[in-house]
Scaffold this active site. Sequence first.
Site, PDB file in Angstrom:
ATOM      1  N   GLU A 151       0.808  -1.221   0.000  1.00  0.00           N
ATOM      2  CA  GLU A 151       0.000   0.000   0.000  1.00  0.00           C
ATOM      3  C   GLU A 151       0.846   1.277   0.000  1.00  0.00           C
ATOM      4  OE1 GLU A 151      -2.525   0.332   3.437  1.00  0.00           O
ATOM      5  OE2 GLU A 151      -3.699   1.952   2.528  1.00  0.00           O
ATOM      6  N   HIS A 208      -8.931   0.729  -0.586  1.00  0.00           N
ATOM      7  CA  HIS A 208      -9.486   1.316   0.640  1.00  0.00           C
ATOM      8  C   HIS A 208     -10.411   2.438   0.213  1.00  0.00           C
ATOM      9  CE1 HIS A 208      -6.413  -0.437   3.694  1.00  0.00           C
ATOM     10  NE2 HIS A 208      -7.486  -1.177   3.556  1.00  0.00           N
ATOM     11  N   GLU A 243     -11.931   1.739   4.965  1.00  0.00           N
ATOM     12  CA  GLU A 243     -10.950   2.045   6.011  1.00  0.00           C
ATOM     13  C   GLU A 243     -11.113   3.533   6.299  1.00  0.00           C
ATOM     14  OE1 GLU A 243      -6.353   0.904   6.659  1.00  0.00           O
ATOM     15  OE2 GLU A 243      -6.738   2.664   5.414  1.00  0.00           O
TER      16      GLU A 243
HETATM   17  C1  LER Z   1      -3.231   1.603   6.270  1.00  0.00           C
HETATM   18  O1  LER Z   1      -4.127   0.907   5.467  1.00  0.00           O
HETATM   19  C2  LER Z   1      -3.188   3.022   5.965  1.00  0.00           C
HETATM   20  O2  LER Z   1      -3.876   3.484   5.104  1.00  0.00           O
HETATM   21  C3  LER Z   1      -2.260   3.876   6.696  1.00  0.00           C
HETATM   22  O3  LER Z   1      -2.608   5.219   6.536  1.00  0.00           O
HETATM   23  C4  LER Z   1      -2.135   3.574   8.138  1.00  0.00           C
HETATM   24  O4  LER Z   1      -3.210   4.096   8.846  1.00  0.00           O
HETATM   25 MN    MN Z   2      -5.219   2.277   3.841  1.00  0.00          MN
END
Ligand code: LER
Ligand code: MN
Length: 268
Positions: A151, A208, A243
């Site tokens: 990510e 996300h 998220e």
């Molecule tokens: C994790 O998925 C993320 O997006 C980071 O910003 C940790 O919070």
């Molecule tokens: Mn994230």
Amino acid sequence: MKSAVTVSLVPEASGGPFVFWDDLDFAIRSARELGFDGIEIFPPDPDTLRGLNVAQRIQGFPVAAIGTGAGWVKHRLLLCDPDREQRQRAIEFVRSMMRIASELSAPAIVGSMQGRSTPTLPKSEAKALLRDSLETLNEEAEKLGQPLLFEPLNRYETDQANTLEQGLELTGGLNNLLLLADLFHMNIEEANVAESIRHAGHKIGHVHFADSNRMAIGFGHLEVPSIIQSLRSIAYAKYLSAEVLSRPDAMGAARQTIESFRKFTSST
Ligand code: LER
Ligand code: MN
């Protein structure tokens, strides 16, 4: 495309972007009742995750992904740690999470554990150490037959990879790594979110689903239809996972997410 919602089981992550907190059974029940297709779990460590007997609790409800960020938030482990033993511990942490995740037919995520440069760790070294760790984890992903999700994060969290393009570069040649496109980070870093998604194409393995202010989609000013269109154009069929901050509260964020998911995926 499938919908998912997050649950954090890590009190140290308090204030972070997760919809449900602490109570896995309540989160599973709520996700099911609201009509989500799956749940993304953020556990404190592999032993706790193993002890939770997720397969038994979840009763066939899909696990969308397992986050490893507690490796950093709670245990201070980084995949670019210049200390060899600490870095090995970080690799083992992610590897154990990947194994348990694969038993649940889910991928694990490397986000915060990518780390960043420091005054004593130059950017090029941080990147080389991370790449080395990812090569090891790529082999594990191949053995498990389950990709590992990498990510890119915004500049305030890392300088390893901020955009999908930088993520592609960093993971180049590692065929068992896919990218996680977090719309919150992308809204900060990408020149054009829809275009970057199109460019990364089949290398995107998870999304996300967060608005510009990291609240549920529809609570911010992200231009969602063009993003959904671009996901369609790459035949993206995996999760849009919320998220996001638990605001106004968990059920409010979850409801807003599933309503937006339905609205945008049926009309665009
Ligand atoms: C994790 O998925 C993320 O997006 C980071 O910003 C940790 O919070
Ligand atoms: Mn994230």
